[in-house]
Each structure stands twice: as C-alpha cells, then as structure tokens.
Design a protein around this motif. Structure first.
Motif, mmCIF file in Angstrom:
data_model
loop_
_atom_site.group_PDB
_atom_site.id
_atom_site.type_symbol
_atom_site.label_atom_id
_atom_site.label_comp_id
_atom_site.label_asym_id
_atom_site.label_seq_id
_atom_site.Cartn_x
_atom_site.Cartn_y
_atom_site.Cartn_z
ATOM 1 N N ASP A 123 0.816 -1.221 0.000
ATOM 2 C CA ASP A 123 0.000 0.000 0.000
ATOM 3 C C ASP A 123 0.850 1.271 0.000
ATOM 4 O O ASP A 123 0.393 2.323 0.394
ATOM 5 N N GLN A 124 2.098 1.129 -0.440
ATOM 6 C CA GLN A 124 2.954 2.310 -0.579
ATOM 7 C C GLN A 124 3.389 2.422 -2.042
ATOM 8 O O GLN A 124 3.888 1.445 -2.608
ATOM 9 N N VAL A 125 3.179 3.585 -2.631
ATOM 10 C CA VAL A 125 3.454 3.706 -4.074
ATOM 11 C C VAL A 125 4.131 5.037 -4.427
ATOM 12 O O VAL A 125 3.944 6.039 -3.740
ATOM 13 N N PHE A 126 4.889 4.975 -5.507
ATOM 14 C CA PHE A 126 5.361 6.208 -6.132
ATOM 15 C C PHE A 126 4.287 6.669 -7.119
ATOM 16 O O PHE A 126 3.709 5.846 -7.837
ATOM 17 N N VAL A 127 4.060 7.967 -7.159
ATOM 18 C CA VAL A 127 3.016 8.526 -8.033
ATOM 19 C C VAL A 127 3.611 9.628 -8.895
ATOM 20 O O VAL A 127 4.405 10.445 -8.398
ATOM 21 N N THR A 128 3.203 9.672 -10.170
ATOM 22 C CA THR A 128 3.555 10.820 -10.992
ATOM 23 C C THR A 128 2.335 11.278 -11.778
ATOM 24 O O THR A 128 1.250 10.693 -11.660
ATOM 25 N N LEU A 129 2.526 12.310 -12.580
ATOM 26 C CA LEU A 129 1.404 12.897 -13.328
ATOM 27 C C LEU A 129 1.861 13.288 -14.727
ATOM 28 O O LEU A 129 2.949 13.845 -14.900
ATOM 29 N N ALA A 130 1.013 13.014 -15.719
ATOM 30 C CA ALA A 130 1.269 13.496 -17.079
ATOM 31 C C ALA A 130 -0.065 13.855 -17.720
ATOM 32 O O ALA A 130 -0.954 13.001 -17.823
ATOM 33 N N THR A 131 -0.209 15.104 -18.139
ATOM 34 C CA THR A 131 -1.448 15.489 -18.831
ATOM 35 C C THR A 131 -1.248 15.564 -20.342
ATOM 36 O O THR A 131 -2.201 15.801 -21.077
ATOM 37 N N LYS A 187 0.483 5.389 2.035
ATOM 38 C CA LYS A 187 1.513 6.427 1.964
ATOM 39 C C LYS A 187 2.104 6.440 0.565
ATOM 40 O O LYS A 187 2.313 5.385 -0.042
ATOM 41 N N CYS A 188 2.382 7.639 0.057
ATOM 42 C CA CYS A 188 2.883 7.756 -1.314
ATOM 43 C C CYS A 188 4.003 8.781 -1.387
ATOM 44 O O CYS A 188 4.107 9.670 -0.539
ATOM 45 N N VAL A 189 4.804 8.627 -2.437
ATOM 46 C CA VAL A 189 5.789 9.658 -2.769
ATOM 47 C C VAL A 189 5.421 10.171 -4.150
ATOM 48 O O VAL A 189 5.404 9.401 -5.120
ATOM 49 N N PHE A 190 5.086 11.463 -4.227
ATOM 50 C CA PHE A 190 4.796 12.049 -5.532
ATOM 51 C C PHE A 190 6.098 12.521 -6.157
ATOM 52 O O PHE A 190 6.946 13.115 -5.481
ATOM 53 N N MET A 191 6.249 12.281 -7.461
ATOM 54 C CA MET A 191 7.426 12.780 -8.183
ATOM 55 C C MET A 191 6.986 13.397 -9.498
ATOM 56 O O MET A 191 6.254 12.774 -10.281
ATOM 57 N N ASP A 192 7.445 14.632 -9.760
ATOM 58 C CA ASP A 192 7.163 15.265 -11.052
ATOM 59 C C ASP A 192 7.650 14.367 -12.193
ATOM 60 O O ASP A 192 8.648 13.639 -12.045
ATOM 61 N N ALA A 193 7.002 14.497 -13.346
ATOM 62 C CA ALA A 193 7.415 13.701 -14.504
ATOM 63 C C ALA A 193 8.776 14.147 -15.058
ATOM 64 O O ALA A 193 9.361 13.452 -15.880
ATOM 65 N N ASP A 194 9.266 15.298 -14.606
ATOM 66 C CA ASP A 194 10.588 15.754 -15.065
ATOM 67 C C ASP A 194 11.668 15.452 -14.031
ATOM 68 O O ASP A 194 12.660 16.176 -13.939
ATOM 69 N N THR A 195 11.460 14.400 -13.239
ATOM 70 C CA THR A 195 12.517 13.977 -12.319
ATOM 71 C C THR A 195 13.120 12.666 -12.815
ATOM 72 O O THR A 195 12.485 11.917 -13.573
ATOM 73 N N LEU A 196 14.342 12.417 -12.368
ATOM 74 C CA LEU A 196 15.069 11.202 -12.759
ATOM 75 C C LEU A 196 15.736 10.653 -11.504
ATOM 76 O O LEU A 196 16.410 11.392 -10.781
ATOM 77 N N VAL A 197 15.518 9.359 -11.260
ATOM 78 C CA VAL A 197 16.052 8.743 -10.049
ATOM 79 C C VAL A 197 17.430 8.146 -10.339
ATOM 80 O O VAL A 197 17.618 7.461 -11.343
ATOM 81 N N LEU A 198 18.395 8.449 -9.461
ATOM 82 C CA LEU A 198 19.772 8.003 -9.686
ATOM 83 C C LEU A 198 20.179 6.858 -8.762
ATOM 84 O O LEU A 198 21.213 6.233 -8.953
ATOM 85 N N SER A 199 19.390 6.631 -7.703
ATOM 86 C CA SER A 199 19.641 5.456 -6.857
ATOM 87 C C SER A 199 18.343 5.111 -6.126
ATOM 88 O O SER A 199 17.367 5.863 -6.211
ATOM 89 N N ASN A 200 18.349 3.989 -5.407
ATOM 90 C CA ASN A 200 17.113 3.578 -4.734
ATOM 91 C C ASN A 200 16.722 4.607 -3.666
ATOM 92 O O ASN A 200 17.569 5.051 -2.888
#
Ligand code: UDP
Ligand code: GLC
Ligand code: MN
Length: 329
Positions: A3-11, A97-110
C-alpha cells in the motif's frame, strides 16, 4: 508494503515521456514499491499503452487548471495552471503512503527510504528555501485532505498559480515545525541550483539521488543521436547539467524507445531520437539558435547577474570548474 506507491502525473504526451523515463529509473534502481501514473484525457492511446508497460496502475483524472494567468506570468510559466491536477494524488486512498514525483525527475539510486518520512515531507525550493519544492513529496492520501485542498484552491487560490503555491500555504508550518519533514536536497536536486551554488554542487552533487529538470525547457525538448550517443540542440540559455541530460536520454533510448516503437510503429518522429545523419524530429528545430556574436566581459557579467548565464558556452560547468580548480590550486 503493497500500500505504498510512487506517483507521478502526465497530462500530455510530452510529460508522459518524462513519466516513462522516471518509471524506468525507479525500476532500474530496484524499488520494492508499486508505481502509479495519473494521466489526463489528452494523453494519446499509444502513450497510455507504454505507461501501462512501466507502471502498475495508470489512472485517468480530470485536468484541474488554476487559470491564474497573473501569478503564472510572474513565474514565466503560463503552462503550469494544470499542475493543480497534481492534487488528485490525495484521492489515491487505496494506498496509505505515497511519494509524488514530477514527470521531469530522474532517479539516480534507490530512494525507498523516503517512505519512512511523514506527510508532508519535501525538499527546499531553490528559489525560496522556506518553501518546499513540490516536485518530490511524501504524502498520505485522504479524501478529507483532498477536499480541503480544493477548497483552499477555490477560496485562496495559489500564490504561484500552480500546486506548489497552494501546497505551501496549506502545509504552512513546513519550514519551522519538524526538521524530519525537510528532505535533504539530494532527493530533489533542481538543475537550476547547480549553477546558483556551484561549489556546493561540486562538494555534494555526487550524492544526488533525484535530479529535477525544473524549468521551462525539459529533457524531451532536445533530441538524441543514438549512434553517437549525444544530445542535440542544447541551447545557450538552458540551465541543465549536460551529464544529467545525457543520462535521461541514455535511459530513454535504452529502455523506453523500444516500448514506444511497439506502440507507435517504427517511425522515430515521436521519439526525439535520431540515428547518425537521419534527423527526423522537426519539432525540436526551435531550440537550435544561431551562434551569438562574442560578448564583452562586462556584458557577460551583466547577463550572469540577470540570471542569463551562457551555460552551454563560456559559463559552462566545465569552464567554471576549471576556473575553480585554478583558484584552489
Ligand atoms: N505537468 C503535466 N502537464 C503539464 C504541466 C505539468 O502533466 O502541462 C505535471 C508534470 O508531472 C510536471 C509537473 O506537473 O512534472 C510540474 O510541472 P513542471 O515539472 O513543468 O514544473 P517545474 O518543475 O518546471 O516548475
Ligand atoms: C514548481 C515545482 C513544480 C510545480 C510548479 C507549480 O516550480 O517544481 O513541481 O508543479 O512549481 O506550482
Ligand atoms: Mn518539475
């Protein structure tokens, strides 16, 4: 924890490309969390299909728009009224619980450790560090909070015309109440900050976990040559670190391009990728500027002070680094 997720958005399809790369970057760093993409009705079918291959859930939401032209004009970002749509993330009440991340982000490690934080945790905004940047934040879905946020939008509006203004007014004690809600800057390294405090970037930049391509020009506005592995069209006024931009495109071409081809067919015009001399993406032409005439050092100083550094030329990261090194020696 399911029940924990990363969330992003794209319109739009462009932001959907960002979401594809973001999703792949989370997967490549072995996240144990699920991934959810919120999309608007204008995202095309093929883009939706690609998102389905990367995300566990793709959820259609209504586009909310602040239509606050006056405040958005102050940020020179008339396009950001639709970021009110981000507030829909509070309706994801299947998750705790969630972590929102903009669609213009890039993850470099866990970055799964972010789920140890509480609502509302976020990193400082580089422009006004007593505000948090809403490109990466930890939150708890709740219809009650969603309702209050929507009321706040309609009654008080947003001081920047986008979600970040309203969220900062709503979670107004973020700056002072609880330091554990201040995410370290390495979880939301805005590209703009690299050049405003270069020595700090030199000192701490290698620890970066999330890069945020904040600003008008996004990685997908460039094109990429898959044969030479080079990014094309980076303009003089782009405040984006070339290495992060390259990483974004390398991930796009290695992990997303093939998925897009499966959906769009083998016509690379949608992708921004070229191969050798075949250049197909005419949509990027506006970014190639003619070479500028040489500037006096007084003019350069003035431009720098006005925030218009020549990031890709004289004031490039490499040149500044050389200068710093020579001082340090
Ligand atoms: N966004 C979107 N469509 C738009 C503008 C923004 O889906 O037309 C979403 C997307 O997730 C994006 C976020 O809202 O990353 C915030 O916008 P942006 O990243 O452009 O703002 P910045 O970080 O540059 O201020
Ligand atoms: C910001 C944030 C972005 C937000 C926008 C509008 O600069 O980076 O996430 O959507 O402002 O408020
Ligand atoms: Mn952003």
């Amino acid at each position: 924890m399911a029940d924990q997720v990363f969330v992003t958005l794209a319109t739009t399809d462009k932001y959907a490309k960002g979401a594809m790369v973001l999703g792949k970057s989370l997967r490549n760093h072995n996240t144990s969390k699920k991934l959810v993409a919120l999309i608007g009705p204008h995202v095309s079918e093929p883009s939706r299909a690609v998102l389905h291959k990367i995300y566990d859930e793709v959820r259609l939401v209504d586009v909310l728009d602040s239509r606050d032209a006056a405040h958005l004009a102050m940020m020179k970002r008339p396009d950001l009224g639709v970021t009110f749509t981000k507030l829909h993330c509070w309706t994801l009440t299947d998750y705790s619980k969630c972590v929102f991340m903009d669609a213009d982000t890039l993850v470099l490690s866990n970055i799964d450790e972010l789920f140890e934080r509480e609502e509302l945790s976020a990193a400082p905004d580089p422009g006004w560090p007593d505000c948090f940047n809403s490109g990466v934040f930890v939150f708890r879905p709740s219809n009650e909070t969603y309702g209050k946020l929507i009321t706040a939008c309609s009654e008080g509006g947003s001081f920047d015309g986008g979600d970040q203004g309203v969220l900062n007014s709503f979670f107004s004690d973020w700056a002072t109440a609880d330091i554990s809600k201040h995410l370290p800057f390495i979880y939301n390294l805005s590209s703009i900050a690299i050049y405003t405090y270069l020595p700090a970037f030199k000192q701490y930049g290698h620890d970066a976990k999330v890069v945020h391509f904040l600003g008008k020009v996004k990685p997908w506005d460039y094109s990429f040559d898959t044969a030479s592995k080079t990014v094309k069209g980076q303009s003089h006024d782009a405040d984006m670190h070339p290495n992060y931009l390259l990483q974004w495109w390398e991930l796009f071409s290695s992990s997303v391009l093939a998925l897009m081809k499966e959906e769009y067919g083998d016509q690379p015009f949608y992708s921004g990728c070229t191969e050798g001399d075949i250049h197909v993406d005419v949509g990027q032409m506006h970014l190639s500027h003619p070479p500028s005439p040489p500037m006096s050092s007084q003019e350069r100083k003035q431009k720098w002070e006005q925030g218009q550094a020549d990031y890709m030329g004289m004031d490039s990261f490499d040149n500044i680094e050389k200068k710093l090194d020579s001082f340090l020696k």
